[in-house]
Design a protein around this motif. Sequence first.
Motif, short mmCIF file in Angstrom:
data_model
loop_
_atom_site.label_atom_id
_atom_site.label_comp_id
_atom_site.label_asym_id
_atom_site.label_seq_id
_atom_site.Cartn_x
_atom_site.Cartn_y
_atom_site.Cartn_z
N ASN A 248 24.89 87.35 -0.33
CA ASN A 248 26.08 88.07 0.12
C ASN A 248 26.32 87.78 1.61
O ASN A 248 25.60 88.27 2.47
N HIS A 250 29.31 88.41 3.25
CA HIS A 250 30.48 89.10 3.78
C HIS A 250 30.16 89.60 5.20
O HIS A 250 29.15 90.25 5.43
N SER A 280 32.72 92.72 -0.86
CA SER A 280 31.62 92.25 -1.72
C SER A 280 31.04 93.37 -2.59
O SER A 280 29.97 93.21 -3.15
N TYR A 303 34.21 86.55 -2.79
CA TYR A 303 33.72 87.91 -2.64
C TYR A 303 33.74 88.67 -3.97
O TYR A 303 32.85 89.48 -4.23
#
Length: 321
Positions: A248, A250, A280, A303
């Motif tokens: 992840n 983001h 996300s 995302y």
Amino acid sequence: MFQLHNKSSYTLEDIEDNSIDAIVTDPPYGISYQNNYWDKDLPSREVWENSFKKIKHGGFGLVFSSVRLMHRLMVDLEDSGFLIKDVLFWSYLNGMPKSRNVGLLIDKELGVESEKVGEYKYVQGYKKEGADSYKTSKKYKLSPSSELGKIYDGAGLGLKPAYEPIILIQKPLEKGLNVAKNVVKYGTGALNFEETRIPYEKNEGKVGHNPHEKGRVSSNIIRTDKQEDGYDKFFLVPKVRQHKDDFNFHPTLKPVELMQHLVKLTTFQDQTILDPFMGSGSTGVACMELKRKFIGYELDENYIEIAKRRIDESLKKPELF
């Protein structure tokens, strides 16, 4: 149990009017954070006007914002029909100063070369390509050389940020109904204090005029670090730390623990949360872990894939069943 939409949330055409119990969302702040394309402007008022139509009478919302443009977002929310009920502060001690040394700027303006007084390593991260794109480079520590630059050495352009505001909004109760009647009819109109109480610490006596067995009512301050002031206690949740092996990437990822607190505060079990700016998916993960239903919207395909993966993984946890 959850719906993810890879499309604009402005119309919210997939959602029935008066069907959402609460809104918890982290929209673009409009401050061009790290020059990301999605943060160039505040969202159009259209999304808040349509959110107002979708949420039930008495339903609450929590909307993250920035200190700089919070007032404009609040006007948009209010003009869309929402009541401004409060502003929660998620406070932290490790904010990143967004400033520059004015003394060095003066050197540059005067055409004077600043003095190199040391070296340091600069880690560049939070890139769209993900955490594996972190780069470390050597930088020189500089000190002003000009007389005027020396006077302004260390002067800056802005304070170190230490909190993010979260705007608490509410759709008014249905006309003619009091809180109790509104809750009976729609299941909305009250904050869930019981699930968000702050437990007493070990060996701590109960406090207040009418102390509750489960602890204190949560306040409008959420902290990342413990504050020892002898009486008030705040819900604690640390900021997210990105690691190179995480999928992840983001750049404005919110902690699931924080989103759990906000979800619990605004809803009860089996109710439905809307997140028009899902990112996300931290809100979605929090909803699954708390047995809430979730509807999320996100334009970026990367995302939304991350959000789906995170939500799917959260549903595999045995404690949820």
